[in-house]
Design a protein around this motif. Structure first.
Motif, PDB file in Angstrom:
ATOM      1  N   UNK A  32       0.758  -1.365   0.055  1.00  0.00           N
ATOM      2  CA  UNK A  32       0.048  -0.057  -0.006  1.00  0.00           C
ATOM      3  C   UNK A  32       0.786   1.213  -0.272  1.00  0.00           C
ATOM      4  N   UNK A  33       2.284   1.172   0.234  1.00  0.00           N
ATOM      5  CA  UNK A  33       2.886   2.309   0.210  1.00  0.00           C
ATOM      6  C   UNK A  33       3.850   2.359  -1.118  1.00  0.00           C
ATOM      7  N   UNK A  93      -1.923 -10.522  -1.604  1.00  0.00           N
ATOM      8  CA  UNK A  93      -2.796  -9.607  -0.754  1.00  0.00           C
ATOM      9  C   UNK A  93      -2.191  -8.339  -0.929  1.00  0.00           C
ATOM     10  N   UNK A  94      -2.961  -7.359  -1.476  1.00  0.00           N
ATOM     11  CA  UNK A  94      -2.415  -5.897  -1.741  1.00  0.00           C
ATOM     12  C   UNK A  94      -1.903  -5.503  -3.087  1.00  0.00           C
ATOM     13  N   UNK A  95      -1.099  -6.593  -3.822  1.00  0.00           N
ATOM     14  CA  UNK A  95      -0.579  -6.492  -5.177  1.00  0.00           C
ATOM     15  C   UNK A  95      -1.178  -5.583  -5.972  1.00  0.00           C
ATOM     16  N   UNK A  96      -2.399  -5.895  -6.054  1.00  0.00           N
ATOM     17  CA  UNK A  96      -3.208  -5.203  -7.128  1.00  0.00           C
ATOM     18  C   UNK A  96      -2.971  -3.797  -6.861  1.00  0.00           C
ATOM     19  N   UNK A  97      -3.164  -3.143  -5.870  1.00  0.00           N
ATOM     20  CA  UNK A  97      -2.697  -1.720  -5.465  1.00  0.00           C
ATOM     21  C   UNK A  97      -1.492  -1.330  -6.040  1.00  0.00           C
ATOM     22  N   UNK A 128       8.288  -8.495   1.986  1.00  0.00           N
ATOM     23  CA  UNK A 128       6.952  -8.162   0.944  1.00  0.00           C
ATOM     24  C   UNK A 128       5.709  -8.771   1.505  1.00  0.00           C
ATOM     25  N   UNK A 129       4.712  -8.112   1.999  1.00  0.00           N
ATOM     26  CA  UNK A 129       3.722  -8.574   2.508  1.00  0.00           C
ATOM     27  C   UNK A 129       2.812  -9.293   1.534  1.00  0.00           C
ATOM     28  N   UNK A 130       3.058  -9.112   0.278  1.00  0.00           N
ATOM     29  CA  UNK A 130       2.203  -9.588  -0.948  1.00  0.00           C
ATOM     30  C   UNK A 130       2.911 -10.843  -1.627  1.00  0.00           C
TER      31      UNK A 130
END
Length: 469
Positions: free
Chosen positions: A65-66, A345-349, A389-391
């Protein structure tokens, strides 16, 4: 106009400040109308810089998200007025991934080597005289008292306000790049701007024209990319600064990219210009591709190789190990009309931020284990909220036992097995739980690993940790 001898009476004549002040006092007396014209008056000397702080790296965030990641650095730089330099870098990324490089340059050329030998292994990257000179000039931007003597240009605009007087000049630096610089009524540089990069100098300790600013901000394309604390001292370059340790070999010139067969239907694209790898699994109904480094040009060449392997099959899936820019920069060039892009999760953003209006339409995030079908074989996927990396996604071709991952484990292309990074434990735990009989581990960086390689690397990490005080 003569400068009274008493001007220096309070200073140690052997100190750095004496040398630098004597030179820059001339600028003040002359109204600092042309600081570059006195370059030859600077006495030969050399300095060491202690550079700490952080760099802000766009598209490399731990949290998708960052937009950027703060990376801590702790560098040492030696350079002299004759164009020689030594640069020791140290940076640490999320997950305990550490980069350490040794780089030097002279008028004849330079070289760069990976101290920890995990990324480049034993490969030595040499630079010619022109590149070494540019690298040296880049380092002088951290030492504005020296940089100012090397700028070339006519006196520019005088800007005055209620608190200070500033001058703006336009010219070139010692590498021939166009620059605009400003300096204050003490003769201290305030900023230097290249076409894309701008340096700002802050927190001078005093009005001494030869002082070192304690802080340097660097901007590129209007975005801040570094906040550095810089300390300076007089120091000779180490006598062995050009020495290349035993064991390093010149990096070979890349040949044409090619697909290497790892198992029936499983390939890795090697020898790319960037050195990054792309994994490929070919099934009866289509193709799965793992990561899309590094830009559109390289990805288009990789796609041409894939077409040679399977001319009539579509690319059904592109599995993104994580959304860092260097792993997905070529994504658009790999797409077929019906390709699904799979992220954690979050990769699309993160992809939306990178590609904007060109964002692929078929992007799907997964938050739990699932399988992708290629007809006669299946790709298992496991999301992993890793410390890097969280995603993160880890994938495996179930048929061959080939695991695909990005940045969780590293082996260099050539050279000994290095100690694993702390985050490798996260990968090992996942593999032990879900696919303990895996046979080979394919990464975006470095050579393919066996289970024995991974175990040895983890043991070395344990030894390193135990040896710490």
């Amino acid at each position: 106009m003569a400068i009274p001898l008493g001007f220096y009476d309070f200073m140690d004549p052997h100190s750095e400040d004496f040398v630098m002040t004597r030179f820059f006092a001339l600028l003040v007396v002359l109204g600092f109308s042309a600081p570059s014209c006195l370059a030859d008056d600077l006495p030969p000397s050399s300095w060491q810089l202690m550079v700490t702080g952080q760099r802000f790296v766009a598209g490399q965030a731990q949290d998708p998200s960052q937009s950027s990641q703060s990376v801590q650095i702790d560098d040492r730089v030696w350079l002299d007025a004759a164009g020689n330099y030594l640069w020791l870098t140290h940076s640490e990324w999320p997950g305990g991934i550490k980069f350490q490089y040794r780089q030097f340059g002279t008028a004849n050329g330079g070289a760069r080597m990976d101290v920890t030998k995990w990324r480049d292994g034993i490969w030595l990257q040499r630079s010619d005289a022109a590149k070494a000179k540019q690298d040296y000039v880049d380092q002088t931007y951290l030492l504005p008292a020296l940089l100012q003597t090397q700028l070339r240009g006519a006196t520019g605009q005088l800007v005055a306000n209620s608190s200070s007087v500033e001058r703006t000049n336009t010219g070139t630096d010692a590498a021939g790049r166009p620059v605009t610089w400003t300096y204050n009524d003490h003769g201290q540089l305030l900023s230097v701007a290249q076409p894309q990069t701008r340096y700002e100098y802050l927190d001078y300790p005093d009005a001494n024209p030869g002082s070192q600013p304690a802080r340097i901000w660097i901007y590129r394309g209007g975005q801040q990319i570094a906040d550095l604390q810089v300390a300076r001292q007089v120091a000779e370059l180490p006598a062995d600064f050009q020495q290349i340790p035993l064991g390093y070999v010149d990096k070979p010139t890349p040949s044409s990219a090619k697909a290497t067969l790892l198992a029936p239907g499983v390939y890795r694209i090697d020898q790319t210009p960037s050195g990054y790898h792309t994994g490929v699994v070919i099934g009866r109904d289509g193709i799965a591709v793992f990561d899309a480094p590094i830009d559109a040009k390289e990805a288009a060449a990789n796609k041409a190789i894939i077409r040679q392997l399977a001319p009539t099959l579509p690319i059904k899936y592109i599995v993104v190990s994580h959304s860092h820019r260097d792993h997905v920069g070529g994504l658009l060039a790999l797409l077929d009309p019906a390709t699904q892009v799979i992220t954690g999760v979050g990769g699309q953003q993160a992809l939306q931020r990178l590609f904007g209006s060109s964002m692929p339409h078929q992007v799907r995030e997964i938050s739990q284990q699932e399988q992708l079908s290629l007809g006669d074989r299946h790709i298992a996927l496991w999301p992993l909220r890793s410390s890097h990396a969280h995603d993160m996604l880890v994938a495996a071709d179930v048929t061959s036992g080939t695991v695909f991952q990005g940045d969780l484990f590293y082996l260099p292309e050539v050279g000994p097995i290095p100690p694993a990074f702390p985050l490798t434990a996260e990968l090992v735990q996942l593999l032990n739980r879900h696919i303990p009989a895996w046979r080979q581990l394919v990464g975006v960086h470095g050579r393919t690993a066996t289970p024995t390689d991974v175990r040895q690397s983890v043991r070395l990490r344990t030894q390193v940790d135990k040896s710490k005080p």
